[in-house]
Design a protein around this motif. Structure first.
Motif, PDB file in Angstrom:
ATOM      1  N   ARG A   1     -10.795   1.596  59.473  1.00 29.84           N
ATOM      2  CA  ARG A   1     -12.198   1.145  59.528  1.00 29.84           C
ATOM      3  C   ARG A   1     -13.199   2.276  59.779  1.00 29.84           C
ATOM      4  O   ARG A   1     -14.350   2.040  60.128  1.00 29.84           O
ATOM      5  CB  ARG A   1     -12.373   0.022  60.537  1.00 29.84           C
ATOM      6  N   GLY A   2     -12.724   3.513  59.604  1.00 31.78           N
ATOM      7  CA  GLY A   2     -13.656   4.646  59.604  1.00 31.78           C
ATOM      8  C   GLY A   2     -14.018   5.170  60.975  1.00 31.78           C
ATOM      9  O   GLY A   2     -14.746   6.145  61.099  1.00 31.78           O
ATOM     10  N   ARG A   3     -13.551   4.513  62.055  1.00 26.71           N
ATOM     11  CA  ARG A   3     -13.851   4.978  63.407  1.00 26.71           C
ATOM     12  C   ARG A   3     -12.796   4.453  64.366  1.00 26.71           C
ATOM     13  O   ARG A   3     -12.081   3.493  64.053  1.00 26.71           O
ATOM     14  CB  ARG A   3     -15.218   4.492  63.854  1.00 26.71           C
ATOM     15  N   ALA A   4     -12.731   5.091  65.523  1.00 28.78           N
ATOM     16  CA  ALA A   4     -11.834   4.607  66.576  1.00 28.78           C
ATOM     17  C   ALA A   4     -12.635   4.506  67.868  1.00 28.78           C
ATOM     18  O   ALA A   4     -13.525   5.330  68.122  1.00 28.78           O
ATOM     19  CB  ALA A   4     -10.659   5.570  66.757  1.00 28.78           C
ATOM     20  N   VAL A   5     -12.341   3.489  68.662  1.00 30.41           N
ATOM     21  CA  VAL A   5     -13.039   3.283  69.929  1.00 30.41           C
ATOM     22  C   VAL A   5     -11.987   3.227  71.038  1.00 30.41           C
ATOM     23  O   VAL A   5     -11.088   2.386  71.004  1.00 30.41           O
ATOM     24  CB  VAL A   5     -13.868   1.974  69.910  1.00 30.41           C
ATOM     25  N   LEU A   6     -12.117   4.162  71.980  1.00 36.40           N
ATOM     26  CA  LEU A   6     -11.109   4.277  73.045  1.00 36.40           C
ATOM     27  C   LEU A   6     -11.701   3.928  74.403  1.00 36.40           C
ATOM     28  O   LEU A   6     -12.832   4.317  74.708  1.00 36.40           O
ATOM     29  CB  LEU A   6     -10.593   5.723  73.138  1.00 36.40           C
ATOM     30  N   GLY A   7     -10.929   3.246  75.222  1.00 38.57           N
ATOM     31  CA  GLY A   7     -11.278   3.026  76.622  1.00 38.57           C
ATOM     32  C   GLY A   7     -10.472   4.004  77.458  1.00 38.57           C
ATOM     33  O   GLY A   7      -9.243   4.057  77.334  1.00 38.57           O
ATOM     34  N   LEU A   8     -11.144   4.807  78.293  1.00 38.46           N
ATOM     35  CA  LEU A   8     -10.451   5.881  79.019  1.00 38.46           C
ATOM     36  C   LEU A   8     -10.490   5.674  80.527  1.00 38.46           C
ATOM     37  O   LEU A   8     -11.396   5.029  81.059  1.00 38.46           O
ATOM     38  CB  LEU A   8     -11.078   7.231  78.660  1.00 38.46           C
ATOM     39  N   ALA A   9      -9.501   6.257  81.196  1.00 38.71           N
ATOM     40  CA  ALA A   9      -9.373   6.148  82.657  1.00 38.71           C
ATOM     41  C   ALA A   9      -9.518   7.530  83.286  1.00 38.71           C
ATOM     42  O   ALA A   9      -9.277   8.554  82.635  1.00 38.71           O
ATOM     43  CB  ALA A   9      -8.000   5.578  82.999  1.00 38.71           C
ATOM     44  N   THR A  10      -9.859   7.544  84.561  1.00 38.27           N
ATOM     45  CA  THR A  10      -9.861   8.799  85.320  1.00 38.27           C
ATOM     46  C   THR A  10      -8.769   8.715  86.398  1.00 38.27           C
ATOM     47  O   THR A  10      -7.828   7.951  86.257  1.00 38.27           O
ATOM     48  CB  THR A  10     -11.250   9.055  85.948  1.00 38.27           C
ATOM     49  N   GLY A  11      -8.879   9.496  87.447  1.00 39.26           N
ATOM     50  CA  GLY A  11      -7.852   9.500  88.513  1.00 39.26           C
ATOM     51  C   GLY A  11      -6.821  10.584  88.270  1.00 39.26           C
ATOM     52  O   GLY A  11      -6.889  11.337  87.286  1.00 39.26           O
ATOM     53  N   GLN A  12      -5.857  10.660  89.180  1.00 40.07           N
ATOM     54  CA  GLN A  12      -4.798  11.674  89.079  1.00 40.07           C
ATOM     55  C   GLN A  12      -3.864  11.402  87.904  1.00 40.07           C
ATOM     56  O   GLN A  12      -3.418  12.312  87.202  1.00 40.07           O
ATOM     57  CB  GLN A  12      -3.951  11.670  90.359  1.00 40.07           C
ATOM     58  N   THR A  13      -3.557  10.118  87.687  1.00 43.19           N
ATOM     59  CA  THR A  13      -2.482   9.747  86.772  1.00 43.19           C
ATOM     60  C   THR A  13      -2.663  10.286  85.350  1.00 43.19           C
ATOM     61  O   THR A  13      -1.724  10.863  84.797  1.00 43.19           O
ATOM     62  CB  THR A  13      -2.331   8.212  86.763  1.00 43.19           C
ATOM     63  N   PRO A  14      -3.829  10.122  84.706  1.00 43.81           N
ATOM     64  CA  PRO A  14      -3.901  10.494  83.286  1.00 43.81           C
ATOM     65  C   PRO A  14      -4.202  11.971  83.007  1.00 43.81           C
ATOM     66  O   PRO A  14      -4.339  12.341  81.833  1.00 43.81           O
ATOM     67  CB  PRO A  14      -5.044   9.604  82.751  1.00 43.81           C
ATOM     68  N   LEU A  15      -4.282  12.815  84.036  1.00 42.66           N
ATOM     69  CA  LEU A  15      -4.668  14.213  83.776  1.00 42.66           C
ATOM     70  C   LEU A  15      -3.826  14.876  82.681  1.00 42.66           C
ATOM     71  O   LEU A  15      -4.379  15.507  81.759  1.00 42.66           O
ATOM     72  CB  LEU A  15      -4.619  15.027  85.071  1.00 42.66           C
ATOM     73  N   PRO A  16      -2.470  14.734  82.718  1.00 48.25           N
ATOM     74  CA  PRO A  16      -1.681  15.376  81.645  1.00 48.25           C
ATOM     75  C   PRO A  16      -1.925  14.763  80.263  1.00 48.25           C
ATOM     76  O   PRO A  16      -1.695  15.421  79.247  1.00 48.25           O
ATOM     77  CB  PRO A  16      -0.224  15.156  82.091  1.00 48.25           C
ATOM     78  N   VAL A  17      -2.405  13.507  80.226  1.00 52.09           N
ATOM     79  CA  VAL A  17      -2.746  12.898  78.931  1.00 52.09           C
ATOM     80  C   VAL A  17      -3.886  13.697  78.296  1.00 52.09           C
ATOM     81  O   VAL A  17      -3.846  14.049  77.109  1.00 52.09           O
ATOM     82  CB  VAL A  17      -3.185  11.416  79.087  1.00 52.09           C
ATOM     83  N   TYR A  18      -4.892  14.006  79.112  1.00 53.49           N
ATOM     84  CA  TYR A  18      -6.034  14.746  78.570  1.00 53.49           C
ATOM     85  C   TYR A  18      -5.645  16.180  78.200  1.00 53.49           C
ATOM     86  O   TYR A  18      -6.092  16.709  77.179  1.00 53.49           O
ATOM     87  CB  TYR A  18      -7.220  14.688  79.558  1.00 53.49           C
ATOM     88  N   ARG A  19      -4.784  16.790  79.012  1.00 50.60           N
ATOM     89  CA  ARG A  19      -4.319  18.151  78.661  1.00 50.60           C
ATOM     90  C   ARG A  19      -3.664  18.141  77.283  1.00 50.60           C
ATOM     91  O   ARG A  19      -3.942  18.993  76.437  1.00 50.60           O
ATOM     92  CB  ARG A  19      -3.304  18.647  79.705  1.00 50.60           C
ATOM     93  N   ARG A  20      -2.828  17.163  77.047  1.00 50.49           N
ATOM     94  CA  ARG A  20      -2.102  17.072  75.771  1.00 50.49           C
ATOM     95  C   ARG A  20      -3.065  16.751  74.617  1.00 50.49           C
ATOM     96  O   ARG A  20      -2.925  17.297  73.520  1.00 50.49           O
ATOM     97  CB  ARG A  20      -1.016  15.992  75.912  1.00 50.49           C
ATOM     98  N   LEU A  21      -4.045  15.878  74.863  1.00 52.01           N
ATOM     99  CA  LEU A  21      -5.001  15.558  73.794  1.00 52.01           C
ATOM    100  C   LEU A  21      -5.823  16.796  73.413  1.00 52.01           C
ATOM    101  O   LEU A  21      -6.109  17.016  72.233  1.00 52.01           O
ATOM    102  CB  LEU A  21      -5.939  14.415  74.220  1.00 52.01           C
ATOM    103  N   VAL A  22      -6.161  17.610  74.398  1.00 50.82           N
ATOM    104  CA  VAL A  22      -6.893  18.852  74.118  1.00 50.82           C
ATOM    105  C   VAL A  22      -6.012  19.771  73.263  1.00 50.82           C
ATOM    106  O   VAL A  22      -6.475  20.354  72.274  1.00 50.82           O
ATOM    107  CB  VAL A  22      -7.346  19.535  75.433  1.00 50.82           C
ATOM    108  N   GLU A  23      -4.734  19.871  73.613  1.00 52.21           N
ATOM    109  CA  GLU A  23      -3.810  20.693  72.812  1.00 52.21           C
ATOM    110  C   GLU A  23      -3.723  20.175  71.376  1.00 52.21           C
ATOM    111  O   GLU A  23      -3.775  20.954  70.424  1.00 52.21           O
ATOM    112  CB  GLU A  23      -2.390  20.627  73.397  1.00 52.21           C
ATOM    113  N   LEU A  24      -3.591  18.866  71.230  1.00 52.49           N
ATOM    114  CA  LEU A  24      -3.481  18.273  69.883  1.00 52.49           C
ATOM    115  C   LEU A  24      -4.750  18.528  69.084  1.00 52.49           C
ATOM    116  O   LEU A  24      -4.706  18.787  67.880  1.00 52.49           O
ATOM    117  CB  LEU A  24      -3.217  16.765  69.975  1.00 52.49           C
ATOM    118  N   ASN A  25      -5.898  18.452  69.759  1.00 53.83           N
ATOM    119  CA  ASN A  25      -7.173  18.695  69.086  1.00 53.83           C
ATOM    120  C   ASN A  25      -7.281  20.156  68.650  1.00 53.83           C
ATOM    121  O   ASN A  25      -7.686  20.453  67.522  1.00 53.83           O
ATOM    122  CB  ASN A  25      -8.318  18.294  70.012  1.00 53.83           C
TER     123      ASN A  25
END
Ligand code: F6R
Length: 266
Positions: A41-65
């Motif tokens: 559908r030409g776009r993606a909409v994400l709901g994101l969390a903060t806190g200690q738990t997801p920090l490595p998720v963001y590290r990995r997404l930055v690497e993938l980007n």
């Protein structure tokens, strides 16, 4: 790769050797969701969390980007919550957290990265939160919601409540009074309980449950008791994460380590 996958109460539960591996898998799933939603559908909409738990998720997404394996150019993000009141530039704000860990490192447009504004006037804050629900709906709804879980079972800052389940599953985004457990757990970030804001603006349970897919992360022994209650205890607004079990099978995926799932009998 998970070492084990279980179906528990309509949810898929992937058990990983450690939180790093689980977060790696979560980031890969988010990247796949972006590809699929943008393709369809030409776009993606994400709901994101903060806190200690997801920090490595963001590290990995930055690497993938950086590796050009995923682009955020056609992505909008909505964060679960922000303390209230809170200035966006405050180092304790969730806006600051997101800028530090994701937004400034990826090709996400500045007007596509939404974190509740903790500076709106008090008399307007609930109306403002409800408007954000409207923005999400007009963008076609959340393709994926990333969640952590509080030690009291909160998702976002939807705290335990005496509402009926029927009421709770429809709750819109709004201002919430923070629960004592939440204030205790946030104390170290604020240099003491007395300095933790008493309120937050949160996406509502209804907004979260409307996401097309939900990934919930829980790691460590301190989450074991509440994970067991959420997965095996009664479905009740007293344990907000248990409300995820009102969703049809296949919508919710838990990514956990051994310690977090240790109180759930096989
Ligand atoms: C954060 C949020 C909260 C956290 C939960 C767990 O945006 O909405 O529900 O996910 O408090 O926090 P951590 O990951 O620090 O244990």
């Amino acid at each position: 790769m998970p070492v084990e996958t279980r179906a528990i109460a309509g949810a898929t539960v992937h058990i990983f050797p450690d939180s790093e591996a689980a977060c790696h898998a979560a980031a890969n799933q988010i990247a796949r969701t972006i590809h699929d939603a943008v393709a369809s559908r030409g776009r993606a909409v994400l709901g994101l969390a903060t806190g200690q738990t997801p920090l490595p998720v963001y590290r990995r997404l930055v690497e993938l980007n950086r590796a050009k394996e995923v682009s955020f150019a056609k992505v909008s993000t909505y964060n679960l919550d922000e303390y209230y009141p809170m200035a966006p530039g405050d180092t304790q704000s969730y806006r600051y957290y997101m800028e530090q860990h994701l937004f400034q490192h990826v090709d996400l447009a500045v007007n596509a990265a939404h974190v509740f504004d903790g500076t709106v006037p008090a008399s307007f804050a609930n109306e403002y939160a409800a408007q954000v629900d409207g923005w999400i709906a007009r963008e076609g709804g959340l393709d994926l919601q990333l969640l952590g879980i509080g030690r009291n079972g909160h998702i976002g800052f939807n705290e335990p409540s005496d509402a009926t389940t029927d009421e709770a599953v429809k709750l819109p985004s709004r201002v919430m009074n923070l629960h004592t457990v939440t204030i205790t757990d946030a104390a170290h970030e604020f240099g003491g309980e007395g300095d933790v804001p008493r309120q937050a603006i949160t996406l509502g349970v209804g907004t979260i449950l409307a996401a097309r897919s939900i990934l919930i992360l829980a790691f460590g022994a301190r989450k074991a008791e509440i994970v067991a209650q959420a997965l095996r205890g009664p479905i009740t607004p007293k344990v907000p994460a248990s409300l995820l079990r009102t969703l049809p099978e296949g919508r919710v995926t838990w990514l956990v380590d051994h310690a977090a799932i240790s109180a759930v009998a096989g």
